[in-house]
Design a protein around this motif. Structure first.
Motif, short mmCIF file in Angstrom:
data_model
loop_
_atom_site.label_atom_id
_atom_site.label_comp_id
_atom_site.label_asym_id
_atom_site.label_seq_id
_atom_site.Cartn_x
_atom_site.Cartn_y
_atom_site.Cartn_z
N PRO A 240 0.83 -1.21 0.00
CA PRO A 240 0.00 0.00 0.00
C PRO A 240 0.86 1.26 0.00
N THR A 241 0.25 2.39 -0.27
CA THR A 241 0.95 3.67 -0.22
C THR A 241 0.64 4.39 1.09
N ALA A 242 1.57 5.24 1.51
CA ALA A 242 1.43 5.94 2.79
C ALA A 242 1.86 7.38 2.62
N ILE A 243 1.43 8.22 3.55
CA ILE A 243 1.83 9.62 3.60
C ILE A 243 2.29 9.93 5.01
N GLU A 244 2.90 11.10 5.18
CA GLU A 244 3.36 11.50 6.50
C GLU A 244 2.17 11.68 7.43
N LYS A 245 2.31 11.20 8.63
CA LYS A 245 1.24 11.31 9.62
C LYS A 245 1.09 12.77 10.04
N GLY A 246 -0.11 13.31 9.89
CA GLY A 246 -0.34 14.70 10.25
C GLY A 246 0.49 15.65 9.42
N ALA A 247 0.69 15.32 8.15
CA ALA A 247 1.59 16.11 7.31
C ALA A 247 1.06 17.51 7.08
N ALA A 293 14.76 3.54 -2.03
CA ALA A 293 14.52 2.83 -0.77
C ALA A 293 14.93 3.70 0.41
N GLY A 294 14.04 3.75 1.40
CA GLY A 294 14.32 4.55 2.59
C GLY A 294 14.55 3.67 3.80
N LEU A 438 -0.79 -3.44 9.44
CA LEU A 438 -0.33 -2.07 9.20
C LEU A 438 -0.16 -1.28 10.48
N ASN A 439 -1.06 -1.50 11.45
CA ASN A 439 -0.94 -0.71 12.69
C ASN A 439 0.38 -1.01 13.39
N ILE A 440 0.85 -2.27 13.32
CA ILE A 440 2.14 -2.63 13.90
C ILE A 440 3.27 -1.99 13.12
N SER A 441 3.18 -2.06 11.79
CA SER A 441 4.24 -1.48 10.94
C SER A 441 4.41 0.00 11.21
N PHE A 442 3.31 0.74 11.24
CA PHE A 442 3.39 2.19 11.45
C PHE A 442 3.89 2.51 12.86
N GLU A 443 3.45 1.75 13.83
CA GLU A 443 3.90 1.98 15.21
C GLU A 443 5.40 1.77 15.34
N LYS A 444 5.92 0.69 14.75
CA LYS A 444 7.35 0.39 14.87
C LYS A 444 8.21 1.37 14.08
N LEU A 445 7.74 1.79 12.90
CA LEU A 445 8.50 2.76 12.12
C LEU A 445 8.63 4.08 12.87
N GLU A 446 7.57 4.49 13.53
CA GLU A 446 7.61 5.75 14.27
C GLU A 446 8.52 5.63 15.50
N GLU A 450 11.77 6.86 13.76
CA GLU A 450 11.29 8.24 13.82
C GLU A 450 10.65 8.66 12.49
N THR A 451 9.92 7.72 11.91
CA THR A 451 9.23 7.96 10.65
C THR A 451 7.74 7.71 10.88
#
Length: 658
Positions: A240-247, A293-294, A438-446, A450-451
């Motif tokens: 899936p595609t994603a954007i910055e949280k609260g961008a 790749a980031g 996805l909720n785990i992925s986003f939580e761990k990346l942040e 710090e993403t």
């Protein structure tokens, strides 16, 4: 994809047509009269070259065809357009229908352009005949040996037969047509197969060939950089595609991330390398870079991101970020991707599906959640996984890593990304699949990188302001003054610049071609030339900055092998195609006094250019590639619109929010 036993992941649109072209109108009761009408229309067309365009535009603008169908009811015989005579014909089956048609045309302001033409059969009768004949031709239609259509201008049902149809069958159909209650025309096509193919954004699915046209689609084939000779290329699946949280508004408009499995990025060499996907043209022509790749995680969590920094996959239909979608693959036909609307956490005993570049669309049931799994070659367990048993003996395998998991009952709801399988033997495939929510992925990346990201959904698309016009197509003109190109050698200033563009529809993108005149190089006090060689500026309206003020980015677009050539005496440089040059300020002046349309002022910075000749007295520091060029305008330029037809009628243009 990870395996518990072996290795990691190896690397017609339905033909929609409005029949508006008939070179001769055949009267339903008098073919000879029809021929005379056609001849007269041809004579008239030579005298009125622009009238057909105007009438056709009015037909669309007023919605006349639909109004006529409603008003005439069962006496409606269809609508068709004769461009040679610049007339709209409406078939009528009674004198009352003719009078009603004339009244509707007059109300629409098209009384002189609409002709009520007597016909034998109503539209309802033609549709009923088509249904009957479709039943009669069922076996031929199934084999691709026949097709049917309604010829409005001929007031008949058209039956096209393949050359494969036996003569005896064709003759029987011709006899039936001759005695039918409506006009039926039968013709034989030279082709043996009349089967049509729908064209959609994503191609038919083929193993390892999951290809779609832009924007990027979750479930597509995703390849890492080309490795050193002899090494396999890393192949995974786009998530899936994603954007910055609260961008912020600007970031939301310009930055999009593509998710995939973290172990895919590791296997391709890590961060900072390019990843590629394929349009429907396939390999190699359809290969285009997605981005770089980031950050990634490849331990307790398995997720990686690719920053989409290439315009091909990110900019389509004038939307940035991309249109969030996933492919529900089919091997039988091309498919339109499904819009991503929401995110959900996996729930035990619910049905789920994934899309992978190896396996296509495969569904099953979530049999466990919160799973910890150690995959072959790993030093630690991957945690918080959902375990899925695929249905019907289906399997997933090497190459599907990173692909999206989504609800079977609500396919627009994304649940996670695929990370591994229980491999069966050495087959590279298995019936048990694991994905990371996805909720785990986003939580761990942040937390760990710090993403802070969130899923890009249909509701979060950044829709950009659009250029609108009183009618389309419209020609746009403008005249600028004191346009300057700044290089390391100094400035080339052009006293006068004319701009030209043609817009055919509402769009956030405008391609505008300049012509520079009376140019002078300040560093030589000599005349200069700026030759566009077919290049143009492509403005992308990004955002509204204040009342009536808008910001646009600009691409420099050039035909293959061409560039903007700048020459002054023995000095010369060229500017090749490039993207993302900021900024063009646009002002919507439609409410101004005196009234204007759109004011433009470009300030393009960071332009790359190449010095091709550094002759005597040139202050360049040698030939070669340079950076930091600028293009600015000393004065605002007013853009105005005109009709593309004769007469140069003024057409109002403006910028509006969506």
């Amino acid at each position: 994809m990870k395996s518990t036993e072996v290795r990691r992941a190896r690397a017609l649109v339905a033909a929609i047509g409005l029949i508006v072209a008939v070179l001769a109108y055949s009267d339903a009761r008098n073919p000879v009269a029809g021929q005379a009408t056609a001849q007269a229309a041809q004579e008239a067309s030579r005298e009125r070259p622009s009238q057909a365009h105007e009438v056709e535009a009015a037909l669309a603008r007023t919605g006349l065809a639909a109004k006529l169908e409603v008003a005439l009811g069962g006496a409606f015989g269809g609508v068709w357009f004769d461009p040679a005579a610049a007339q709209v014909h409406v078939g009528v089956t009674s004198p009352l229908a003719r009078r009603n048609a004339e009244a509707v045309a007059a109300q629409a302001g098209l009384a002189e352009d609409v002709v009520a033409t007597p016909v034998r059969s109503s539209w309802e009768q033609l549709l009923a005949a088509q249904a009957r004949w479709s039943h009669r031709l069922e076996d031929l239609l199934e084999r691709g040996w026949a097709s049917t259509s309604l010829a409005t201008d001929l007031n008949s049902l058209e039956v096209e037969l393949s050359s494969s149809v036996p003569p005896t069958r064709r003759e029987a159909l011709e006899r039936a047509a001759a005695t039918a209650s409506v006009g039926i025309e039968i013709r034989v096509a030279p082709s043996a197969d009349l089967t049509g193919v729908k064209a959609a954004r994503c191609a038919k699915f083929a193993k390892f060939k999951a290809f779609c046209d832009p924007t990027i689609v979750a479930g597509m084939s995703l390849d890492g950089p080309v490795p050193e000779k002899g090494q396999p290329r890393k192949t995974c699946t786009a998530g899936p595609t994603a954007i910055e949280k609260g961008a912020t508004e600007k970031a939301a408009a310009t930055v999009t991330y593509l998710l995939t499995a973290g172990h895919c990025i590791v296997g391709a060499g890590g961060s900072g390398l390019g990843w590629f996907a394929y349009s429907k043209k396939g390999e190699p022509e359809g290969e285009h870079e997605v981005g770089t790749a980031g950050v990634y995680l490849n331990g307790e969590s398995d997720i990686g991101i690719i920053t989409m920094d290439q315009a091909f996959w990110a900019r389509a239909n004038n939307l940035i970020p991309v249109i969030p979608a996933l492919a529900e693959w089919s091997a039988a036909a091309e498919v339109e991707p499904t819009a991503v609307k929401s995110q959900a956490n996996p729930t035990k005993n619910t049905k789920t599906c994934f899309s992978g570049e190896r396996s296509g669309k495969v569904c099953g049931e979530i049999i466990e959640t919160g799973v910890s799994k150690k995959f072959e070659g790993e030093t630690e367990f991957t945690k918080n996984l959902a375990k899925v048993q695929l249905a019907g003996g289906k399997k997933g395998g090497i190459g599907d890593s990173g692909g999206p998991f989504y609800s079977e009952t609500s396919t627009s709801t994304v649940e996670g990304t695929l990370v591994g399988i229980d491999e069966e033997g050495k087959t590279e495939e298995g019936n048990i699949i694991y994905f990371q929510p996805l909720n785990i992925s986003f939580e761990k990346l942040e937390k760990e990188k710090e993403t802070a990201l969130e899923l890009l959904t249909e509701a979060k698309e950044k829709r950009h302001p659009k250029l609108k016009a009183g009618k389309f197509p419209v020609t746009i003109h403008g005249t600028g003054h004191s346009e300057k190109f700044t290089t390391e050698a100094g400035t080339i200033e052009c006293k006068s610049t004319t701009y030209h563009a043609v817009a055919s529809e509402e769009s956030s993108t405008l391609t505008i071609a300049p012509e520079y005149k009376e140019c002078k190089a300040s560093f030589l006090e000599a005349s200069a030339t700026v030759s566009m060689e077919g290049c143009a500026y492509v403005f992308h309206v990004i955002e509204k900055t204040s009342t009536d003020n808008y910001r646009a980015e600009s691409d420099i677009s050039c035909p293959e092998g061409k560039s903007i050539k700048i020459t002054a005496a023995t000095c010369s440089a060229e500017i090749k195609a490039q993207t993302g040059r900021e900024t063009v300020d646009l002002i919507d002046d439609t409410e101004a006094s005196p009234k204007r349309d759109i004011t433009m002022r470009p300030t393009l910075t960071g332009i790359a250019y190449s010095v091709t000749n550094d002759g005597s007295l040139c202050p360049f520091s040698g030939t070669g590639e340079k950076t930091g060029g600028e293009y600015t305008s000393g004065e605002n330029t007013t853009l105005t619109g005109q009709s593309t037809t004769e007469g140069a009628e003024k057409i109002a243009i403006e910028i509006v929010d969506q």
